[in-house]
Design a protein around this motif. Sequence first.
Motif, PDB file in Angstrom:
ATOM      1  N   SER A   1       0.826  -1.206   0.000  1.00  0.00           N
ATOM      2  CA  SER A   1       0.000   0.000   0.000  1.00  0.00           C
ATOM      3  C   SER A   1       0.864   1.262   0.000  1.00  0.00           C
ATOM      4  CB  SER A   1      -0.924  -0.014   1.216  1.00  0.00           C
ATOM      5  OG  SER A   1      -1.646   1.196   1.322  1.00  0.00           O
ATOM      6  N   ARG A   2       1.893   1.265   0.839  1.00  0.00           N
ATOM      7  CA  ARG A   2       2.780   2.432   0.884  1.00  0.00           C
ATOM      8  C   ARG A   2       3.533   2.593  -0.444  1.00  0.00           C
ATOM      9  NH1 ARG A   2       3.614   3.379   6.600  1.00  0.00           N
ATOM     10  NH2 ARG A   2       1.462   3.403   7.351  1.00  0.00           N
ATOM     11  N   HIS A   3       3.918   1.479  -1.028  1.00  0.00           N
ATOM     12  CA  HIS A   3       4.590   1.536  -2.338  1.00  0.00           C
ATOM     13  C   HIS A   3       3.648   2.110  -3.394  1.00  0.00           C
ATOM     14  CE1 HIS A   3       7.210   0.376  -5.644  1.00  0.00           C
ATOM     15  NE2 HIS A   3       6.176  -0.199  -6.224  1.00  0.00           N
ATOM     16  N   ALA A   4       2.388   1.680  -3.374  1.00  0.00           N
ATOM     17  CA  ALA A   4       1.400   2.196  -4.337  1.00  0.00           C
ATOM     18  C   ALA A   4       1.182   3.692  -4.140  1.00  0.00           C
ATOM     19  CB  ALA A   4       0.080   1.436  -4.194  1.00  0.00           C
ATOM     20  N   LEU A   5       1.184   4.135  -2.883  1.00  0.00           N
ATOM     21  CA  LEU A   5       0.999   5.565  -2.608  1.00  0.00           C
ATOM     22  C   LEU A   5       2.150   6.384  -3.180  1.00  0.00           C
ATOM     23  CD1 LEU A   5      -0.708   7.737  -1.224  1.00  0.00           C
ATOM     24  CD2 LEU A   5       0.570   7.291   0.884  1.00  0.00           C
ATOM     25  N   ARG A   6       3.372   5.881  -3.007  1.00  0.00           N
ATOM     26  CA  ARG A   6       4.529   6.583  -3.587  1.00  0.00           C
ATOM     27  C   ARG A   6       4.435   6.615  -5.111  1.00  0.00           C
ATOM     28  NH1 ARG A   6       7.286   3.568   0.402  1.00  0.00           N
ATOM     29  NH2 ARG A   6       7.946   2.053  -1.167  1.00  0.00           N
TER      30      ARG A   6
ATOM     31  N   ALA B   1      -1.938   7.357 -11.821  1.00  0.00           N
ATOM     32  CA  ALA B   1      -1.912   7.919 -10.468  1.00  0.00           C
ATOM     33  C   ALA B   1      -3.188   7.561  -9.708  1.00  0.00           C
ATOM     34  CB  ALA B   1      -1.735   9.435 -10.537  1.00  0.00           C
ATOM     35  N   GLU B   2      -4.329   7.697 -10.377  1.00  0.00           N
ATOM     36  CA  GLU B   2      -5.594   7.357  -9.715  1.00  0.00           C
ATOM     37  C   GLU B   2      -5.653   5.868  -9.396  1.00  0.00           C
ATOM     38  OE1 GLU B   2     -10.432   7.641 -10.554  1.00  0.00           O
ATOM     39  OE2 GLU B   2      -8.989   8.315 -12.069  1.00  0.00           O
ATOM     40  N   ARG B   3      -5.204   5.043 -10.323  1.00  0.00           N
ATOM     41  CA  ARG B   3      -5.225   3.594 -10.117  1.00  0.00           C
ATOM     42  C   ARG B   3      -4.343   3.188  -8.933  1.00  0.00           C
ATOM     43  NH1 ARG B   3      -4.405   2.613 -14.964  1.00  0.00           N
ATOM     44  NH2 ARG B   3      -2.152   2.266 -14.922  1.00  0.00           N
ATOM     45  N   GLU B   4      -3.145   3.735  -8.865  1.00  0.00           N
ATOM     46  CA  GLU B   4      -2.237   3.402  -7.767  1.00  0.00           C
ATOM     47  C   GLU B   4      -2.758   3.944  -6.429  1.00  0.00           C
ATOM     48  OE1 GLU B   4       0.395   1.510  -7.819  1.00  0.00           O
ATOM     49  OE2 GLU B   4       0.281   1.107  -9.967  1.00  0.00           O
ATOM     50  N   ALA B   5      -3.374   5.115  -6.466  1.00  0.00           N
ATOM     51  CA  ALA B   5      -3.911   5.698  -5.232  1.00  0.00           C
ATOM     52  C   ALA B   5      -5.018   4.821  -4.653  1.00  0.00           C
ATOM     53  CB  ALA B   5      -4.418   7.108  -5.494  1.00  0.00           C
ATOM     54  N   LEU B   6      -5.862   4.290  -5.527  1.00  0.00           N
ATOM     55  CA  LEU B   6      -6.945   3.425  -5.051  1.00  0.00           C
ATOM     56  C   LEU B   6      -6.410   2.134  -4.439  1.00  0.00           C
ATOM     57  CD1 LEU B   6      -9.566   3.868  -7.915  1.00  0.00           C
ATOM     58  CD2 LEU B   6      -9.609   4.847  -5.628  1.00  0.00           C
ATOM     59  N   LYS B   7      -5.279   1.640  -4.961  1.00  0.00           N
ATOM     60  CA  LYS B   7      -4.684   0.434  -4.387  1.00  0.00           C
ATOM     61  C   LYS B   7      -4.261   0.652  -2.942  1.00  0.00           C
ATOM     62  CE  LYS B   7      -2.694  -1.446  -8.674  1.00  0.00           C
ATOM     63  NZ  LYS B   7      -1.424  -1.770  -9.359  1.00  0.00           N
TER      64      LYS B   7
END
Length: 402
Positions: A84-89, A103-109
């Motif tokens: 989750s933290r990796h996806a946020l970065r 960006a939106e896709r990774e943020a939702l993860k």
Amino acid sequence: MRFVFWVVGLFALAVLIGLASTINTGYAILFVPPYRMEVSFNFLILAIVLLILVAYGVLRLLGIAANLPHEVRTYQRQRKLKASRHALREAAIAMFEGRFQRAEREALKSIDDEYSDENRGLALMIAARSAASVQDMERRDGYLARLEDMPERIQLARHMLEAQIRLDGKQPLEALAAVERARAISSNLTSALRLELKIRLMLKQPEHVLTLTEKLLKADALEAEQARRYRLAAYRQQLASFSSEREIRDWLKRIPGVERQNPALVADIANQLIKLDAYDMAAELIAGALSDDEQATPELARELGLLAGHIDSPRRLTLLRDAENWLKSRPRDHLLLLSLGRLAHAEQLWGKAQNYLEASLSIQPTLCAHAELAKLLLAIDKPEKAERHYQDALKIALENGC
């Protein structure tokens, strides 16, 4: 070094135990009817120690076995949190790269497996910004709505983000409401003030624009040139609302002298006065600006020429007399010469008008100068020369794509 100390310590302990065993010659009797057993007291101590160690080991294994499901869940949770933290970065990096869908896709993860409310809020803000950038308003509003339940700590960031998104989406009223909520949390936040300044200008609220401009200027949050542009835009909005010459006169008294000398503003005021048929005041204003070399611009000189047919003869003569002094400092201002030609033409000073217009054409041939000179030549009964200037004017018009 620590290992050496441990080894030395263990050897010392072994020596002490060996010495103690030689000193202690006692024995113990274990009686379990109908059996009786005699053992060395040293052996008994060793057996008890071993029994304690074995019991501890067994209990330790049982504890580990009982705690194993919890350890597995914790491990899985830590793995998901790391992802989750990796996806946020990755979402933040993708947003700054301009890859908004990713960006939106990774943020939702990162939202579902994140236990920190601040990080979840950050992911939602990235998702909202990304959705707004790809013009998906429904998802954008959904993310913004979810931010309402986030902790108070991130509400300021949420309101600032919403204000910027609403402003980019041409929703100034919603953007202003978001800025006001942000300022309720931090009243002197300069970024909120700058954003409000843009919104007030879009909403055509010049009084607020002027107030905010001065406030930001005093806080060193706005450069002098930027402040000048905002003031000019506010003054133009105020000017457009006036419907009489008197309103404009009263308004000019309230404007700082430095702003009244802005050539662009003078030209706008003159145009507004012309729309209101206040030609004398317009001529007075333009003449005052042209008499100052720092204020004088070719555009103002051209505006003066457009007033030639609307002002009375005494004022035209005064302007012609004053313009002789202006030409001393600006002898190659072709638009000023054109305007003087128009003033002289309106006053029927044929020779002087022809000289001014020909001088303007010698510096820079323009469509207006050719057309004005052609009209003059027709007035003095020289149709052949007038026709030539009409042809030159037509040629310039065609070259310019007219």
